[in-house]
Design a protein around this motif. Structure first.
Motif, PDB file in Angstrom:
ATOM      1  N   PHE A 256       0.841  -1.198   0.000  1.00 55.95           N
ATOM      2  CA  PHE A 256       0.000   0.000   0.000  1.00 55.95           C
ATOM      3  C   PHE A 256       0.879   1.252   0.000  1.00 55.95           C
ATOM      4  CE2 PHE A 256      -2.342   3.142   2.721  1.00 55.95           C
ATOM      5  CZ  PHE A 256      -3.311   3.487   1.778  1.00 55.95           C
ATOM      6  N   ILE A 257       1.915   1.250   0.831  1.00 55.46           N
ATOM      7  CA  ILE A 257       2.825   2.394   0.903  1.00 55.46           C
ATOM      8  C   ILE A 257       3.534   2.595  -0.427  1.00 55.46           C
ATOM      9  CG2 ILE A 257       4.976   3.219   1.957  1.00 55.46           C
ATOM     10  CD1 ILE A 257       3.979   1.869   4.581  1.00 55.46           C
ATOM     11  N   GLN A 258       3.968   1.501  -1.051  1.00 54.92           N
ATOM     12  CA  GLN A 258       4.628   1.612  -2.350  1.00 54.92           C
ATOM     13  C   GLN A 258       3.704   2.250  -3.380  1.00 54.92           C
ATOM     14  OE1 GLN A 258       5.883  -2.407  -3.150  1.00 54.92           O
ATOM     15  NE2 GLN A 258       7.737  -2.238  -1.902  1.00 54.92           N
ATOM     16  N   SER A 262       4.430   5.897  -5.167  1.00 53.06           N
ATOM     17  CA  SER A 262       4.589   5.965  -6.619  1.00 53.06           C
ATOM     18  C   SER A 262       3.508   6.817  -7.271  1.00 53.06           C
ATOM     19  CB  SER A 262       4.571   4.557  -7.222  1.00 53.06           C
ATOM     20  OG  SER A 262       3.308   3.938  -7.015  1.00 53.06           O
ATOM     21  N   ARG A 263       2.301   6.817  -6.705  1.00 53.11           N
ATOM     22  CA  ARG A 263       1.186   7.542  -7.314  1.00 53.11           C
ATOM     23  C   ARG A 263       1.114   8.999  -6.844  1.00 53.11           C
ATOM     24  NH1 ARG A 263      -4.894   5.102  -7.259  1.00 53.11           N
ATOM     25  NH2 ARG A 263      -3.752   3.431  -8.362  1.00 53.11           N
ATOM     26  N   LEU A 264       1.404   9.237  -5.568  1.00 52.93           N
ATOM     27  CA  LEU A 264       1.171  10.564  -4.993  1.00 52.93           C
ATOM     28  C   LEU A 264       2.434  11.275  -4.541  1.00 52.93           C
ATOM     29  CD1 LEU A 264      -1.898   9.650  -2.716  1.00 52.93           C
ATOM     30  CD2 LEU A 264      -1.915  10.380  -5.115  1.00 52.93           C
ATOM     31  N   GLY A 265       3.567  10.586  -4.607  1.00 47.50           N
ATOM     32  CA  GLY A 265       4.797  11.134  -4.029  1.00 47.50           C
ATOM     33  C   GLY A 265       5.241  12.463  -4.594  1.00 47.50           C
ATOM     34  N   TRP A 270       2.369  16.451  -0.379  1.00 50.87           N
ATOM     35  CA  TRP A 270       2.688  15.099   0.072  1.00 50.87           C
ATOM     36  C   TRP A 270       3.836  15.137   1.086  1.00 50.87           C
ATOM     37  CZ3 TRP A 270       1.121  10.190   0.114  1.00 50.87           C
ATOM     38  CH2 TRP A 270       2.051   9.195   0.441  1.00 50.87           C
ATOM     39  N   ASP A 271       3.659  14.513   2.230  1.00 49.55           N
ATOM     40  CA  ASP A 271       4.727  14.410   3.220  1.00 49.55           C
ATOM     41  C   ASP A 271       4.453  13.218   4.126  1.00 49.55           C
ATOM     42  OD1 ASP A 271       2.700  15.209   4.968  1.00 49.55           O
ATOM     43  OD2 ASP A 271       3.440  17.278   5.146  1.00 49.55           O
ATOM     44  N   ASP A 313      -7.512  11.825 -12.061  1.00 48.07           N
ATOM     45  CA  ASP A 313      -6.635  10.854 -12.738  1.00 48.07           C
ATOM     46  C   ASP A 313      -5.862  10.004 -11.733  1.00 48.07           C
ATOM     47  OD1 ASP A 313      -7.455  11.783 -15.179  1.00 48.07           O
ATOM     48  OD2 ASP A 313      -5.749  13.158 -15.424  1.00 48.07           O
ATOM     49  N   LEU A 314      -5.564  10.574 -10.561  1.00 49.65           N
ATOM     50  CA  LEU A 314      -4.820   9.846  -9.529  1.00 49.65           C
ATOM     51  C   LEU A 314      -5.747   9.142  -8.543  1.00 49.65           C
ATOM     52  CD1 LEU A 314      -2.001  12.422  -8.680  1.00 49.65           C
ATOM     53  CD2 LEU A 314      -1.875  10.435 -10.199  1.00 49.65           C
TER      54      LEU A 314
END
Length: 584
Positions: A256-258, A262-265, A270-271, A313-314
């Motif tokens: 889930f973290i990956q 990858s999608r929102l980083g 984002w933090d 889109d995300l």
């Protein structure tokens, strides 16, 4: 308040069960006078300056070092600490060869060099909080005057050395009470004891067999038991060797973290705080809600991502809210669900006895989706038997802790009809030692090149393995195994001050080999100090070669417990309490 749990200090004990888990740990206690009064520690310190503040049946197995000596643990660690500065999964460092490949797959980088220190520091945090809790509930005077029995749980499939390192790390915790003892218990056995206690005996019969699947955050351990008695005590024997793997629920979090990174980083806002809130919701809500019906309807799951702007889109359909489809969530589960299903099938095959029930325990064991998938897999496999039920006993997340306390109660008071007992266990390895025996042409011809001359008795000898128990043998901690061995040494070389026996184990060979080979590995050394024996009481014998020898005859007594082994050397009826087992 101190008077809430009154106990009499004379002759009583406090039993403390500690489930030191890969991702979460738990503690419970009971007084032997009130074995039904299990008290689960559920109020944990939310900072270094508070005694409580966070309510949970368990506490995260995490550390954050402020400097070389000070650290935060569990819920004390603030959300603002970057994830790369938090130590987790360090328990797996005790078995790096077993878990390193699986850990690499999920992209973790772990420091295995200091794992013993991490475990001691973490357990010292647990212990300090526990003592504060007990002091407030029992009173410091009662606490100081009462003997304490700790029961520490470990995975069944771990090596003896890893189990020994666990107990050594615990014994290094500062300020342990002088009047205490510590026992090890395998996690699936602890879970089985707690789960069996909850079952209605009227629905059980002698000969029923069941698989315990202890699915936690890191590891999944399995073992099969067969009921051998129902009354007055529910007794079971192990019906198979324990198996397991690193396929617990923490891997879902990692996937889930990956995905989030990858999608929102690269999104503005984002933090680590966003990541924390999302993972916390996934852990507490999404994983528990997800089931087969979610997948059938392709349910949408909303994950908080505070501060992130809408981006359809995300999957951020409105500000601060990420939506995941059930088929996406399904992929977090799938690799480990398939692995667990295979582990269960393999366990049923190894047990080679009809299975009536599968008991899912542990935090991951409470998952509806895991139970549904496992039940479907069983029903779809004709070789397993379609009548096998998959059950989730109540309080499955704390089953191991409760089972540890129950085991401690039974150790303190064996005549306790309310605590199920694992009476017999299957030997997981061949255990034995080398002994020089008279050379026999018919038996030892393959070892002819290794024979040696015994000048004392004037005969050829050869070193062969004397197996104390063999793999698959049914053993009971109530019945010790004993074997004979002797030590001879020319008197001219000086007296024998220390008796040492090297114990070997073979977990690979199906049949116990005649002599030591590549599969037979040194397990530990059992030693006894003989300094106190007067010189004139050491047996001597004139050898055939005219040389005077010391000849000391011993027995080795071995007791195989749930998660530990004890070796005692006996000479002329005296048991040597100075014996120590040094695992290698």
């Amino acid at each position: 308040m101190a008077g809430q749990y009154p106990i009499q200090s004379s002759g009583s004990k406090i039993v403390i069960g500690i489930d030191f888990g890969t991702t979460y740990s738990g503690v419970a206690w009971a007084a032997t006078e009130r074995p039904d009064g299990n008290v689960l520690i559920s109020d944990w310190p939310s900072s270094r300056s508070t005694y409580g503040g966070f309510s949970s049946p368990k506490v995260p197995t995490r550390l954050h070092y402020l400097n070389s000596r000070q650290f935060e643990w569990g819920f004390q660690i603030p959300h603002t600490v970057p994830s790369q500065n938090i130590l987790s999964l360090f328990k797996l460092g005790l078995e790096p060869d077993r878990y390193s490949r699986s850990i690499d797959v999920i992209g973790k980088s772990l420091d295995f060099d200091n794992v013993d220190k991490y475990i001691t520091d973490y357990l010292s945090g647990i212990f300090g909080h526990l003592m504060n809790s007990l002091g407030r509930q029992l009173g410091l005077g009662t606490l100081r005057s009462t003997s304490i029995q700790f029961v520490l749980t470990v995975p069944a499939i771990w090596s003896e050395r890893s189990k020994q390192r666990t107990i050594e790390a615990f014994e290094r915790v500062p300020n342990l009470p002088e009047d205490h003892s510590t026992a090890l218990l395998s996690e699936p056995e602890a879970a089985a004891v707690a789960a069996l206690r909850e079952l209605d005996r009227h629905n059980l019969k002698i000969g029923d067999s069941f698989v315990v699947v202890d699915a936690g955050g890191g590891t999944v351990d399995l073992i099969t038991y067969t009921i051998t008695a129902l009354y007055p005590v529910l007794e079971v024997n192990e019906a198979s060797e324990g198996t397991g793997d690193f396929c617990g629920s923490s891997r879902l979090n990692d996937r889930f973290i990956q995905l989030l990174k990858s999608r929102l980083g690269d999104e503005e806002g984002w933090d680590d705080d966003v990541l924390h809130d999302a993972v916390d919701h996934f852990e507490r809500n999404t994983k528990k809600r997800f089931n087969m019906n979610s997948l059938t309807t392709n349910e949408l799951f909303t994950i908080p991502v505070p501060g992130l702007d809408r981006n359809v889109d995300l999957g951020i359909t409105r500000r601060g809210r990420l939506q995941l489809r059930a088929d996406e969530v399904h992929m977090f589960f799938e690799p480990d669900i398939l692995r667990i299903i295979q582990l269960v099938k393999d366990q049923v095959a190894v047990a080679n006895t009809p299975i009536s029930k599968i008991l899912l325990v542990g935090g991951y064991g409470a998952s509806m989706y895991l139970r549904e998938r496992l039940q479907l897999a069983i029903q779809g496999d004709l070789s397993m038997g379609k009548d096998i039920e998959v059950l989730q006993p109540p309080n499955s997340w704390t089953a191991v802790i409760n089972g540890a306390v129950l085991k401690g109660i039974s150790l303190a008071n064996p005549v306790n009809y309310d605590v199920p007992v694992v009476k017999g266990r299957g030997g997981r390895k061949h255990y034995g030692y080398n002994l020089g025996v008279p050379f026999n042409d018919g038996v030892h011809d393959s070892l002819r090149s290794k024979r040696y001359w015994d000048g004392m008795k004037g005969m050829w000898r050869v070193a062969v393995m004397q197996w104390i128990i063999k793999r698959g043998d049914l053993v009971s901690e109530d019945i010790p195994f004993t074997k004979d061995f002797y030590i001879s040494r020319p008197v001219s070389l000086g007296r024998v001050n220390v008796a040492t026996l090297e114990v070997y184990a073979d977990s690979t060979s199906k049949e116990a080999p005649l002599a030591q080979n590549g599969n037979v590995q040194l397990l530990c050394r059992a030693t006894a100090n003989l300094d106190h024996i007067p010189e004139d009481q050491l047996d001597r014998r004139l050898g055939v070669d005219g040389i005077m020898y010391y000849e000391l005859e011993f027995e080795i007594e071995a007791v195989y417990r749930s998660a530990s082994t004890e070796y005692t050397l006996i000479h002329k009826g005296r048991r040597y309490n100075t014996v120590t087992a040094e695992y290698v």
